[in-house]
Each structure stands twice: as C-alpha cells, then as structure tokens.
Design a protein around this motif. Structure first.
Motif, short mmCIF file in Angstrom:
data_model
loop_
_atom_site.label_atom_id
_atom_site.label_comp_id
_atom_site.label_asym_id
_atom_site.label_seq_id
_atom_site.Cartn_x
_atom_site.Cartn_y
_atom_site.Cartn_z
N UNK A 78 19.92 24.08 29.74
CA UNK A 78 19.15 24.81 30.74
C UNK A 78 19.53 24.46 32.17
N UNK A 79 20.52 23.56 32.35
CA UNK A 79 21.04 23.31 33.70
C UNK A 79 22.09 24.34 34.09
N UNK A 80 22.48 25.18 33.13
CA UNK A 80 23.50 26.19 33.38
C UNK A 80 22.85 27.53 33.72
N UNK A 81 23.25 28.09 34.87
CA UNK A 81 22.78 29.40 35.31
C UNK A 81 23.94 30.38 35.20
N UNK A 82 23.80 31.40 34.38
CA UNK A 82 24.88 32.37 34.15
C UNK A 82 24.60 33.70 34.83
N UNK A 83 25.68 34.30 35.38
CA UNK A 83 25.59 35.64 35.94
C UNK A 83 26.84 36.41 35.52
N UNK A 84 26.63 37.59 34.96
CA UNK A 84 27.73 38.45 34.50
C UNK A 84 27.69 39.75 35.28
N UNK A 85 28.84 40.14 35.80
CA UNK A 85 28.93 41.40 36.54
C UNK A 85 29.61 42.43 35.65
N UNK A 86 28.88 43.48 35.36
CA UNK A 86 29.34 44.50 34.42
C UNK A 86 30.61 45.19 34.91
N UNK A 87 31.62 45.23 34.02
CA UNK A 87 32.85 45.95 34.31
C UNK A 87 33.86 45.20 35.15
N UNK A 88 33.53 44.02 35.66
CA UNK A 88 34.45 43.27 36.52
C UNK A 88 35.42 42.47 35.67
N UNK A 89 36.70 42.46 36.07
CA UNK A 89 37.71 41.65 35.41
C UNK A 89 37.86 40.30 36.08
N UNK A 90 39.09 39.76 36.05
CA UNK A 90 39.30 38.43 36.64
C UNK A 90 39.32 38.48 38.16
N UNK A 91 39.65 39.62 38.72
CA UNK A 91 39.51 39.82 40.16
C UNK A 91 38.26 40.61 40.44
#
Length: 251
Positions: A216-229
C-alpha cells in the motif's frame, strides 16, 4: 537556475539546480534521472517544465546528465546501469552537502532506465520518496539486449547501435547482476509508479514484483492509450500533474 556539476570517477556530470524563489532554505529537493540516451532536458522539455513547477511549489530540483549522455563526460562504451546508480548516489551526496537543501528531504524521479537506476540507488541509501515513470526491466529485458545483432556490432566495432544510441560490452556484462526488486525491498518510503497502458515496460512481469514489495506504499497511475513516450501534450501534462502532486505529499 544555477549550474551544479558533480565529479565522479574522473568525469564531470553536468547539471543544473532549480531553487525556489524566495528560497526557504533549507528546501526539500528532487533529483531527476533521464532514460537511456536521454539528457537533463527530457523528452519534449518535460524535465525543465517539471523542475519549474516544483520550484514554484517550494521544492528544489536538480537535473543532470548521466556520464556519456547529454553534456557530461564519458564514453558510451563504459556505460552500465550499475555505474549510473553510482553516479546518482554521488549526485545525492553532493546535494546533501548543499546548504540550500534539506538533506533529510530528498526524493528521486526517474524515467525508464533512469527509474530503474533510481530504485537501485534507493536500495543503498534512504530517500524520502520515489517517482517512477515506466521503469526499465533490467535483467528481465536481457533477451532484447543480448540479440545477436547487438553482439555482432560490439564484436566488430566495439559498440552497438540501438536507435542511434551507443552502448558497449560493459552494459551487457553488468545487466545480469541488476536486481531492482531486491533494492526495492530496502526502500521504506512511498512510491509513485506511472505510465501508459500501451507501454511494453509496464507489463505485468515487470510491475507485479513492485506491487508485492511495496504494497500500500505504492501509488499507481495508468494513462489510457499512452506508450513509452507521452505522445500528446495532454499525456505529458497529466504525468507532470501527477508527479508534482505526489512529491508535494511525500517529500
């Protein structure tokens, strides 16, 4: 913004320090680590923008070029992940001695290979927090780096060419010993892990071990459709926004 260079193993690592104005010294600080073949400006000027945003919020920010990249000294044939981790620790040690910086409130943000290096450094010394943009897989990506094409180039020319970026045998020899997850277990602070849903470096086998270690010390955020750049200004601005908000809460 002022120059802040660091001497490491006979090389000058060139960088700049952004201080808040007015500076409520000593200020907390964030060190930014660019990725493979990058530099302290960042892709699309993102590290410059991030440093300015942080300074406006009272957080100092140091941007530097790893050896053999950007304006720093060094030969690409000598480049390795472990050497970069050693460079980062030298940068952190010098920043701790800077009277304008609070040595107990230093965090690191890294992108790709720079994020991998940040994790390794955090395993050897305490950091307030870590912000990781799509961390590289280290030895888990060995099948890619050990391709015969690269090895043949090194054998023939003394260096390999990866999309216009040179590396040598030192990198390949070092990579099998890189264990970012062992280092991650020694980091006790909060962590931001952010990246795109279409980024191959955000696949489960590279990310799940971090989830297991940090919980629970890890905060994740994912951006839809974004690649490595980033791909778009909207994605870039979202990553900057997430990062600044996280660092303000955790540093």
């Amino acid at each position: 913004m002022e120059p802040l260079n660091v001497e490491h193993a006979g090389r000058t690592l060139r960088g700049v320090l952004h201080l808040p104005h007015p500076n409520p010294a000593p200020a907390p600080a964030v060190v930014l680590c660019h990725g493979f073949g990058g530099n302290r400006i960042g892709a699309g000027n993102d590290f410059v923008l991030l440093a300015r945003l942080l300074a406006a919020q009272g957080i100092a920010c140091h941007r530097f070029d790893f050896a053999a990249f950007g304006e720093s000294d060094g030969d690409p044939a000598d480049f390795s992940v472990s050497d970069q981790a050693s460079q980062l620790k030298a940068v952190l040690a010098q920043l701790e001695r800077n009277r304008a910086i609070d040595p107990d409130r230093i965090s690191v943000l890294g992108f790709s290979m720079g994020a991998l290096v940040a994790v390794l450094a955090a395993g050897d010394r305490p950091l307030r927090s870590l912000a990781l943009w799509a961390p590289a897989g280290g030895r888990l990506n060995l099948p890619f780096w050990e391709d015969d094409w690269f090895r043949d180039q090194i054998r023939e020319h003394g260096r390999a060419d990866c999309n216009g970026i040179a590396f040598g045998q030192a990198f390949l020899d070092d990579l099998p010993g890189v264990d970012q997850f062992a280092a991650a277990r020694r980091h006790q602070g909060p962590v931001l892990l952010a990246g795109g849903t279409e980024d191959g470096l955000m696949r489960a086998e590279l990310i799940d071990p971090y989830r297991e270690v940090w919980g629970d010390r890890l905060e994740e955020h994912w951006i839809e459709g974004m690649g490595h750049g980033f791909g778009t200004l909207e994605n870039r601005d979202r990553m900057l926004e997430l990062s600044v908000a996280f660092l303000l809460r955790t540093i």
